[in-house]
Design an enzyme around this catalytic site. Sequence first.
Site, PDB file in Angstrom:
ATOM      1  CD  GLU A 210       7.880  11.430  10.652  1.00  0.00           C
ATOM      2  OE1 GLU A 210       7.259  10.468  10.140  1.00  0.00           O
ATOM      3  OE2 GLU A 210       9.001  11.309  11.172  1.00  0.00           O
ATOM      4  CB  CYS A 244      -0.032   9.438   7.655  1.00  0.00           C
ATOM      5  SG  CYS A 244       0.628   9.149   9.311  1.00  0.00           S
TER       6      CYS A 244
END
Length: 528
Positions: A210, A244
């Site tokens: 991720e 993110c």
Amino acid sequence: MSREQKAVERARKAFLTGRSKPLEHRIRQLKNLQRFLLEREKEIAEAIKKDLNKSEAGTQLYETLGLEGEIVLAVKKLAEWAAPRPVEKNLLTISDTVYIQPEPLGVVLIIGAWNYPWAVTIQPLIGAIAAGNAAVVKPSEVCVHTAKVMEDLLPAYIDKELYPVVTGGVSETQELLRQRFDHVFYTGNSMVGKLVMEAAAKHLTPITLELGGKSPCYIDKNCDIPIACRRVTWGKYSNCGQTCIAPDYILCEPSIQGRVLEEIKKSIKAFYTEDPKTCPDYGRIINQRHFKRIMAMTEDSTIAIGGDSDESTCYIAPTVLKDVQVNSKVMQEEIFGPLLPILTVSGVDEAIDFINKGEKPLALYIFSPDDKVIKKVIAETSSGGVLANDCLVHYSVSALPFGGVGNSGMGSYHGKFSFDNLSHLRGCLIKQLKMEGVNDMRYPPHTAKKLFWARFFILKNPDLGWLGRMTLLAIFAVVAAYCVLILYYYYACLSKPQRSTTLVLLSFQFLILTVRKRLQWRCILFEE
């Protein structure tokens, strides 16, 4: 033997006892984890306040509330997720039992990130527990206080042998990566992601990465600009830009750039007051190294909004940059901070071209009232996720897979996707030691006739749902007719024995004709 190696061996030994597999154990551990989040709410909030200056309400909203929702969903759906999953059959397996059986992978390594230290570390743990795995949890060393709370308190609530917490820095993480795991789940940047992937490859260990990237945000000139800018401002400056999937930069036409700047400035003031430095809901940069990295990105661009900073407290005000070029420093890497560059484009086509010239982002945002524009951007670009007319909130939808593509990551999680990602979906086929004649086509010696039948059974793949219903109907008709004839024969035997032989012959002739017609029908059905 190192501390990290001992933790992995204990987890492996605990997993091999089989105690992590029963659904009752998984549910009990998940409920204990939920109890931890509720009972230790104060300690969790205090630690994050020290690490990232998040408020108590912000901690619940962005960290623990989503985790509670994931646990509730997993507990509710676990029996369904873990159950055998029937699959479609072909003609060769129509009488067999064919299904997918999810099973635990084994021992999972979870390496968390510092920007949302609870959300991105515990959420994979929920999936690992639900799937019946053991898991070694490695929180980010950058969030010192949060890592300490996790190490000290988490083992008091969940099985400390199956789910140990290992703290430390780079050397401890490297030592963990030398060990053999059955899956590695890493959240962080692409540079470290490559090192994790390299270490996992030595053991052929599957991984989930991720990562992140520069998530673009296209604002159409025809959209409701005040609402669009309000949502972009929230998505960008939450957690001081250290998200993110935060919008990394804005693409818009020159004609609306001024309005976009004006509306973002209004939203910053509405959210964080005239002085964001004193606002309890505005965070701080995690450390001075990142502070210096972010401030260096402003050097060759014009500051249109904000720009204030204080290195001693790692404070950077919500900042918007204009006159940004493709080769500007702020466009060379993911910002991961409260800087928002605006680049102008002639329209949606140029925006799409610009996006496609870069690496595939983790998220892509489109603000437009026109469905055709939205669908065009979706069709002509690629990203981990896409969201129209809002920011960030797709992360909260457990029914959507969350993950990257290309340079922004691999694999996905959330809800059932976490369970499947951390399970081995085992294909199972169970046959009976009967009907051996059907198998004759595969046994030597191989002949043209056997090949014909093999082609028939393998290449002809009709809708077995419809075919099955027709077959059952035909069989039922044959059986019913046969039963009627047998009953009639029995009655005839009692009354006129001389006619019994004739009735028996007629009944068998009827059956033969029925079967013959049935075979003819099947041949016509499957004819080329």
